[in-house]
Write a protein that holds these residues in place. Sequence first.
Motif, PDB file in Angstrom:
ATOM      1  N   SER A 192      47.319  40.987  30.839  1.00  0.00           N
ATOM      2  CA  SER A 192      46.948  41.701  32.055  1.00  0.00           C
ATOM      3  C   SER A 192      47.272  40.840  33.276  1.00  0.00           C
ATOM      4  O   SER A 192      47.345  39.612  33.190  1.00  0.00           O
ATOM      5  CB  SER A 192      45.450  42.031  32.047  1.00  0.00           C
ATOM      6  OG  SER A 192      44.688  40.845  32.191  1.00  0.00           O
ATOM      7  N   TYR A 193      47.457  41.503  34.380  1.00  0.00           N
ATOM      8  CA  TYR A 193      47.662  40.813  35.656  1.00  0.00           C
ATOM      9  C   TYR A 193      46.453  39.917  35.954  1.00  0.00           C
ATOM     10  O   TYR A 193      46.612  38.765  36.353  1.00  0.00           O
ATOM     11  CB  TYR A 193      47.864  41.851  36.767  1.00  0.00           C
ATOM     12  CG  TYR A 193      47.858  41.287  38.161  1.00  0.00           C
ATOM     13  CD1 TYR A 193      48.926  40.543  38.643  1.00  0.00           C
ATOM     14  CD2 TYR A 193      46.779  41.518  39.009  1.00  0.00           C
ATOM     15  CE1 TYR A 193      48.927  40.029  39.927  1.00  0.00           C
ATOM     16  CE2 TYR A 193      46.773  41.014  40.301  1.00  0.00           C
ATOM     17  CZ  TYR A 193      47.836  40.273  40.758  1.00  0.00           C
ATOM     18  OH  TYR A 193      47.832  39.762  42.029  1.00  0.00           O
ATOM     19  N   GLU A 194      45.256  40.444  35.706  1.00  0.00           N
ATOM     20  CA  GLU A 194      44.039  39.671  35.945  1.00  0.00           C
ATOM     21  C   GLU A 194      44.009  38.426  35.057  1.00  0.00           C
ATOM     22  O   GLU A 194      43.585  37.357  35.485  1.00  0.00           O
ATOM     23  CB  GLU A 194      42.794  40.540  35.716  1.00  0.00           C
ATOM     24  CG  GLU A 194      42.599  41.638  36.751  1.00  0.00           C
ATOM     25  CD  GLU A 194      43.563  42.829  36.605  1.00  0.00           C
ATOM     26  OE1 GLU A 194      44.168  43.023  35.511  1.00  0.00           O
ATOM     27  OE2 GLU A 194      43.735  43.564  37.592  1.00  0.00           O
ATOM     28  N   GLY A 195      44.454  38.577  33.822  1.00  0.00           N
ATOM     29  CA  GLY A 195      44.531  37.430  32.910  1.00  0.00           C
ATOM     30  C   GLY A 195      45.526  36.384  33.390  1.00  0.00           C
ATOM     31  O   GLY A 195      45.271  35.180  33.310  1.00  0.00           O
ATOM     32  N   ARG A 196      46.664  36.838  33.902  1.00  0.00           N
ATOM     33  CA  ARG A 196      47.657  35.903  34.442  1.00  0.00           C
ATOM     34  C   ARG A 196      47.112  35.190  35.683  1.00  0.00           C
ATOM     35  O   ARG A 196      47.347  34.008  35.876  1.00  0.00           O
ATOM     36  CB  ARG A 196      48.965  36.627  34.780  1.00  0.00           C
ATOM     37  CG  ARG A 196      49.777  37.003  33.567  1.00  0.00           C
ATOM     38  CD  ARG A 196      50.270  35.776  32.856  1.00  0.00           C
ATOM     39  NE  ARG A 196      51.267  36.116  31.867  1.00  0.00           N
ATOM     40  CZ  ARG A 196      51.508  35.376  30.803  1.00  0.00           C
ATOM     41  NH1 ARG A 196      50.848  34.272  30.577  1.00  0.00           N
ATOM     42  NH2 ARG A 196      52.445  35.748  29.950  1.00  0.00           N
ATOM     43  N   LYS A 197      46.395  35.947  36.535  1.00  0.00           N
ATOM     44  CA  LYS A 197      45.777  35.328  37.712  1.00  0.00           C
ATOM     45  C   LYS A 197      44.762  34.267  37.299  1.00  0.00           C
ATOM     46  O   LYS A 197      44.718  33.181  37.865  1.00  0.00           O
ATOM     47  CB  LYS A 197      45.078  36.385  38.578  1.00  0.00           C
ATOM     48  CG  LYS A 197      45.956  36.986  39.631  1.00  0.00           C
ATOM     49  CD  LYS A 197      45.276  38.033  40.477  1.00  0.00           C
ATOM     50  CE  LYS A 197      43.998  37.583  41.100  1.00  0.00           C
ATOM     51  NZ  LYS A 197      43.388  38.564  42.004  1.00  0.00           N
ATOM     52  N   GLU A 198      43.951  34.594  36.298  1.00  0.00           N
ATOM     53  CA  GLU A 198      42.962  33.644  35.795  1.00  0.00           C
ATOM     54  C   GLU A 198      43.655  32.424  35.175  1.00  0.00           C
ATOM     55  O   GLU A 198      43.214  31.292  35.345  1.00  0.00           O
ATOM     56  CB  GLU A 198      42.034  34.313  34.774  1.00  0.00           C
ATOM     57  CG  GLU A 198      41.020  33.388  34.129  1.00  0.00           C
ATOM     58  CD  GLU A 198      40.060  32.707  35.100  1.00  0.00           C
ATOM     59  OE1 GLU A 198      39.498  31.662  34.717  1.00  0.00           O
ATOM     60  OE2 GLU A 198      39.862  33.189  36.240  1.00  0.00           O
ATOM     61  N   GLY A 199      44.752  32.654  34.479  1.00  0.00           N
ATOM     62  CA  GLY A 199      45.523  31.536  33.923  1.00  0.00           C
ATOM     63  C   GLY A 199      46.055  30.623  35.008  1.00  0.00           C
ATOM     64  O   GLY A 199      46.025  29.389  34.879  1.00  0.00           O
ATOM     65  N   THR A 200      46.531  31.201  36.103  1.00  0.00           N
ATOM     66  CA  THR A 200      47.008  30.402  37.238  1.00  0.00           C
ATOM     67  C   THR A 200      45.855  29.578  37.805  1.00  0.00           C
ATOM     68  O   THR A 200      46.001  28.386  38.092  1.00  0.00           O
ATOM     69  CB  THR A 200      47.609  31.320  38.331  1.00  0.00           C
ATOM     70  OG1 THR A 200      48.757  31.979  37.797  1.00  0.00           O
ATOM     71  CG2 THR A 200      48.018  30.532  39.566  1.00  0.00           C
ATOM     72  N   ARG A 201      44.690  30.201  37.929  1.00  0.00           N
ATOM     73  CA  ARG A 201      43.521  29.470  38.447  1.00  0.00           C
ATOM     74  C   ARG A 201      43.152  28.318  37.511  1.00  0.00           C
ATOM     75  O   ARG A 201      42.895  27.204  37.960  1.00  0.00           O
ATOM     76  CB  ARG A 201      42.322  30.423  38.591  1.00  0.00           C
ATOM     77  CG  ARG A 201      41.130  29.753  39.295  1.00  0.00           C
ATOM     78  CD  ARG A 201      39.889  30.622  39.284  1.00  0.00           C
ATOM     79  NE  ARG A 201      39.291  30.746  37.960  1.00  0.00           N
ATOM     80  CZ  ARG A 201      38.600  29.783  37.332  1.00  0.00           C
ATOM     81  NH1 ARG A 201      38.434  28.602  37.885  1.00  0.00           N
ATOM     82  NH2 ARG A 201      38.095  29.988  36.138  1.00  0.00           N
ATOM     83  N   GLN A 202      43.164  28.571  36.211  1.00  0.00           N
ATOM     84  CA  GLN A 202      42.818  27.531  35.232  1.00  0.00           C
ATOM     85  C   GLN A 202      43.823  26.374  35.243  1.00  0.00           C
ATOM     86  O   GLN A 202      43.441  25.225  35.150  1.00  0.00           O
ATOM     87  CB  GLN A 202      42.762  28.133  33.819  1.00  0.00           C
ATOM     88  CG  GLN A 202      41.618  29.070  33.577  1.00  0.00           C
ATOM     89  CD  GLN A 202      40.307  28.341  33.386  1.00  0.00           C
ATOM     90  OE1 GLN A 202      40.275  27.211  32.911  1.00  0.00           O
ATOM     91  NE2 GLN A 202      39.220  28.976  33.773  1.00  0.00           N
ATOM     92  N   LEU A 203      45.098  26.719  35.332  1.00  0.00           N
ATOM     93  CA  LEU A 203      46.144  25.696  35.236  1.00  0.00           C
ATOM     94  C   LEU A 203      46.338  24.885  36.510  1.00  0.00           C
ATOM     95  O   LEU A 203      46.511  23.669  36.450  1.00  0.00           O
ATOM     96  CB  LEU A 203      47.476  26.334  34.840  1.00  0.00           C
ATOM     97  CG  LEU A 203      47.597  26.771  33.391  1.00  0.00           C
ATOM     98  CD1 LEU A 203      48.834  27.628  33.194  1.00  0.00           C
ATOM     99  CD2 LEU A 203      47.650  25.560  32.472  1.00  0.00           C
ATOM    100  N   ILE A 204      46.343  25.549  37.660  1.00  0.00           N
ATOM    101  CA  ILE A 204      46.667  24.823  38.900  1.00  0.00           C
ATOM    102  C   ILE A 204      45.635  25.004  40.006  1.00  0.00           C
ATOM    103  O   ILE A 204      45.822  24.486  41.110  1.00  0.00           O
ATOM    104  CB  ILE A 204      48.082  25.177  39.425  1.00  0.00           C
ATOM    105  CG1 ILE A 204      48.180  26.651  39.835  1.00  0.00           C
ATOM    106  CG2 ILE A 204      49.146  24.805  38.394  1.00  0.00           C
ATOM    107  CD1 ILE A 204      49.492  26.992  40.547  1.00  0.00           C
ATOM    108  N   GLY A 205      44.545  25.728  39.735  1.00  0.00           N
ATOM    109  CA  GLY A 205      43.462  25.851  40.698  1.00  0.00           C
ATOM    110  C   GLY A 205      43.728  26.776  41.875  1.00  0.00           C
ATOM    111  O   GLY A 205      42.996  26.737  42.857  1.00  0.00           O
ATOM    112  N   VAL A 206      44.752  27.608  41.792  1.00  0.00           N
ATOM    113  CA  VAL A 206      45.096  28.508  42.893  1.00  0.00           C
ATOM    114  C   VAL A 206      44.483  29.876  42.642  1.00  0.00           C
ATOM    115  O   VAL A 206      44.653  30.449  41.565  1.00  0.00           O
ATOM    116  CB  VAL A 206      46.637  28.629  43.052  1.00  0.00           C
ATOM    117  CG1 VAL A 206      46.998  29.699  44.057  1.00  0.00           C
ATOM    118  CG2 VAL A 206      47.228  27.291  43.462  1.00  0.00           C
TER     119      VAL A 206
END
Length: 187
Positions: free
Chosen positions: A61-75
């Motif tokens: 999901s887009y939300e999952g990808r956004k959460e992954g970005t937050r987890q990986l690089i804090g953005v």
Amino acid sequence: MKDEKPHLIEEYEITPYTLLISPITYGSKTYSHIVELDDEYISPFKPIDIIKKSCHYFGVSYEGRKEGTRQLIGVTHKAPIAINPTSSMFFFPTTSPLRPHCIWVSLEHIERFSRVDMSHTSVTFKNHQQVDLPISTSSFENQYMRTVFLKDKLIQRIEETERKYFYLHSHAASEKTAKFRKYKEDH
């Protein structure tokens, strides 16, 4: 962009050939202008809807990808999205994706970018297509670098996982070989 008229399409998923997706207005509705390496399309869906649909196409999901970005690089704000990391399909928004004038740009195809004026950046893609985007060069560079950072982090994780798998797999294979040799010696 090219002089040819873009093709109208109903369905679209981002591919490794997609350069950018920008909004265009038809009456009161927002459509998408999709630019690929060798073609252009008009879709009746908003750019964010194409981003979301493309994430789903690749099983997330887009939300999952956004959460992954937050987890990986804090953005969390204007987060770059890894549509499909194994095909180097990383996109970043020029503004908040909730805004109607948000443009999504493919990291992989950017050759260079330069300042046009205080609020515009000229982007040259690897196929020599050029487009002026309504974003300051400092903001564009920030989005570009965030996306590079996301890509590097994901590739590091993928390579680390592959190394662990290879180690475990080769270690298990060498144990089986040793057991087989011992069996042959004993019989």
